[in-house]
Write a protein that holds these residues in place. Structure first.
Motif, PDB file in Angstrom:
ATOM      1  N   PHE A 285      44.116  40.804  46.559  1.00  0.00           N
ATOM      2  CA  PHE A 285      42.956  41.581  47.000  1.00  0.00           C
ATOM      3  C   PHE A 285      42.896  42.897  46.212  1.00  0.00           C
ATOM      4  N   GLY A 286      42.359  43.925  46.813  1.00  0.00           N
ATOM      5  CA  GLY A 286      42.290  45.246  46.223  1.00  0.00           C
ATOM      6  C   GLY A 286      42.439  46.288  47.305  1.00  0.00           C
TER       7      GLY A 286
ATOM      8  N   ALA B  39      38.608  50.260  49.233  1.00  0.00           N
ATOM      9  CA  ALA B  39      37.341  50.608  48.593  1.00  0.00           C
ATOM     10  C   ALA B  39      37.150  49.881  47.268  1.00  0.00           C
ATOM     11  N   GLY B  40      38.039  48.902  46.958  1.00  0.00           N
ATOM     12  CA  GLY B  40      37.939  48.142  45.731  1.00  0.00           C
ATOM     13  C   GLY B  40      38.480  48.926  44.547  1.00  0.00           C
ATOM     14  N   PRO B  41      38.411  48.375  43.317  1.00  0.00           N
ATOM     15  CA  PRO B  41      38.066  46.988  43.006  1.00  0.00           C
ATOM     16  C   PRO B  41      39.243  46.064  43.293  1.00  0.00           C
ATOM     17  N   LEU B  42      39.122  44.780  42.930  1.00  0.00           N
ATOM     18  CA  LEU B  42      40.260  43.883  42.994  1.00  0.00           C
ATOM     19  C   LEU B  42      41.310  44.332  41.976  1.00  0.00           C
ATOM     20  N   SER B  43      42.576  44.085  42.296  1.00  0.00           N
ATOM     21  CA  SER B  43      43.657  44.586  41.461  1.00  0.00           C
ATOM     22  C   SER B  43      44.503  43.443  40.920  1.00  0.00           C
ATOM     23  N   ALA B  44      44.658  43.380  39.594  1.00  0.00           N
ATOM     24  CA  ALA B  44      45.512  42.356  38.986  1.00  0.00           C
ATOM     25  C   ALA B  44      46.973  42.546  39.378  1.00  0.00           C
ATOM     26  N   LYS B  45      47.378  43.758  39.749  1.00  0.00           N
ATOM     27  CA  LYS B  45      48.757  43.992  40.175  1.00  0.00           C
ATOM     28  C   LYS B  45      49.051  43.346  41.529  1.00  0.00           C
TER      29      LYS B  45
ATOM     30  N   PRO C 249      30.221  36.314  39.282  1.00  0.00           N
ATOM     31  CA  PRO C 249      29.333  37.074  40.176  1.00  0.00           C
ATOM     32  C   PRO C 249      29.183  36.483  41.567  1.00  0.00           C
ATOM     33  N   ALA C 250      29.269  35.164  41.738  1.00  0.00           N
ATOM     34  CA  ALA C 250      29.081  34.550  43.058  1.00  0.00           C
ATOM     35  C   ALA C 250      30.375  34.447  43.863  1.00  0.00           C
ATOM     36  N   ASP C 251      31.490  34.955  43.330  1.00  0.00           N
ATOM     37  CA  ASP C 251      32.786  34.828  43.996  1.00  0.00           C
ATOM     38  C   ASP C 251      32.868  35.645  45.282  1.00  0.00           C
ATOM     39  N   HIS C 252      33.789  35.224  46.151  1.00  0.00           N
ATOM     40  CA  HIS C 252      34.228  36.018  47.288  1.00  0.00           C
ATOM     41  C   HIS C 252      35.592  36.622  46.958  1.00  0.00           C
ATOM     42  N   PRO C 253      35.805  37.906  47.222  1.00  0.00           N
ATOM     43  CA  PRO C 253      37.161  38.426  47.120  1.00  0.00           C
ATOM     44  C   PRO C 253      38.035  37.719  48.147  1.00  0.00           C
ATOM     45  N   ILE C 254      39.299  37.469  47.805  1.00  0.00           N
ATOM     46  CA  ILE C 254      40.189  36.808  48.756  1.00  0.00           C
ATOM     47  C   ILE C 254      41.343  37.741  49.109  1.00  0.00           C
TER      48      ILE C 254
ATOM     49  N   ALA D  50      37.446  50.669  55.446  1.00  0.00           N
ATOM     50  CA  ALA D  50      37.515  49.375  54.780  1.00  0.00           C
ATOM     51  C   ALA D  50      36.125  48.884  54.420  1.00  0.00           C
ATOM     52  N   THR D  51      35.936  48.490  53.169  1.00  0.00           N
ATOM     53  CA  THR D  51      34.639  48.010  52.715  1.00  0.00           C
ATOM     54  C   THR D  51      34.223  46.743  53.455  1.00  0.00           C
TER      55      THR D  51
END
Length: 349
Positions: free
Chosen positions: A98-99, A102-108, A182-187, A278-279
């Motif tokens: 996740f991230g 407030a985002g964004p998603l995090s590769a870490k 663009p159509a993804d959901h954050p998980i 939380a966003t």
């Protein structure tokens, strides 16, 4: 319900999994042992082992041991451990994928790791293998959920988590650019447990179905991910906990445990913590309403909707982060409380 302060720092523990064979426990004078993970640090510093002295009452005799592992070249490159599970001689840790709120998603946060289970019982060095997904698991889960009617992301979430991450990948020419679409959901993965077939069952805190039900997704190739540096995550079956959560109070998964036979214990609860900007909750304020419950269910073999039964309702206690049921049938929970981490034990007659 017994409660014990575990004196763990930082005070953000997630998940529980049972570890050690009876002979290992006996050799150390323990009768129960669990692993939990701490999410405000790197993977190599996220492990803690909770042990109970043999013969002590369940409300006494607990202690916590921090484990510091050697992650080699991956040291310092991960964060936000949220789930743990033991299988075939290893203990696995999983990042949230996740991230920040407030985002964004995090590769870490996009990783899986493992350590030899037996090494956690001793005083010697612990070696950790880490596979960094670079959003590969995000892609695999989104593809697996393509035919599921999901709760819409919402305008703020799409901008903060999806669009901002895509823009960052393009601007910095990241190796993972194009993995998020663009159509993804954050998980947000907060629970994991192995099935008998060696596949890893992922419990999502977010997203949930359009009806507010929690989702389980099967990761099929855990061993391959560690054996082949070119392997990418592969997800298949999806299950929906059809009688947990609702449109008015959607519920996500917080923890998973099994004693075999595709029968699982789980904790379900709110989609994110309220009062922390939380966003997810800004888009879906109803996501803060679900109270925490311990439920039990059995997976049908081919995926689909699953029925469950409530084992325990936690009332005002919201931050229930892990569950493990011992051989005597007693349920143990790790709970984040203000200023400390508590282990609570529900004793069944």
């Amino acid at each position: 319900m017994h409660a014990t302060d575990l004196h763990l720092e930082p005070n953000e523990a997630s998940d529980l999994c049972r570890v050690f064979s009876p002979d290992v426990l006996a050799r150390h004078g323990w009768d129960r042992a669990f692993v939990t993970v701490l999410d405000e640090t790197t993977a190599e510093d996220a492990l803690a082992v909770l042990v109970h002295d043999a013969g002590a009452a369940l409300d006494e005799g607990w202690s916590a041991r921090r484990i510091h592992a050697d992650a080699g070249l991956s040291a310092g490159k991960t964060e936000d451990a949220e789930a743990c599970a033991a299988y075939d001689g290893y203990v696995y840790l999983l990042g949230s994928q996740f991230g920040k709120k407030a985002g964004p998603l995090s590769a870490k946060r996009s990783w899986i790791a493992r350590v030899p289970e037996q090494s956690l019982a001793g005083e010697g060095p612990v070696s950790m293998e880490i596979v960094r997904f670079r959003f590969g698991l995000h892609r695999a889960v989104n593809d697996a959920l393509a035919d599921v009617d999901l709760l819409p992301v919402g305008g703020l979430g799409r901008q903060a988590y999806v669009e901002a991450t895509i823009a960052r990948g393009q601007l910095k020419a990241k190796s993972w650019d194009g993995t998020i679409r663009p159509a993804d959901h954050p998980i947000n993965v907060e629970a994991a447990e192995f099935r008998a077939n060696g596949n890893l069952l992922l419990g999502l805190r977010y997203p949930v179905t359009a009806d507010g039900n929690p989702l389980l997704v099967e990761l099929e190739n855990v061993g391959e991910l560690f054996d082949d540096p070119d392997a990418v995550p592969r997800c298949g079956k999806v299950w929906i906990l059809g009688d947990a959560g609702s449109v008015e109070a959607p519920a996500g998964l917080r923890a998973l445990d099994t004693r075999g036979g595709d029968v699982f214990d789980a904790v379900v609860g709110d989609l994110d913590a309220s009062g922390k900007s939380a966003t997810v909750l800004a888009d879906h304020p109803e996501g803060a309403r679900a109270e925490s419950e311990h439920i039990r269910f059995e997976l049908p073999p081919e995926g689909g909707v699953v029925g469950s039964k409530v084992v325990h309702h936690f009332g005002d206690v919201r931050r229930v982060e892990g569950v493990a049921v011992d051989d005597d049938g007693h349920a143990h929970y790790v709970i984040d409380e203000e200023g400390h981490v508590a282990l609570r034990t529900l004793v069944f007659d």
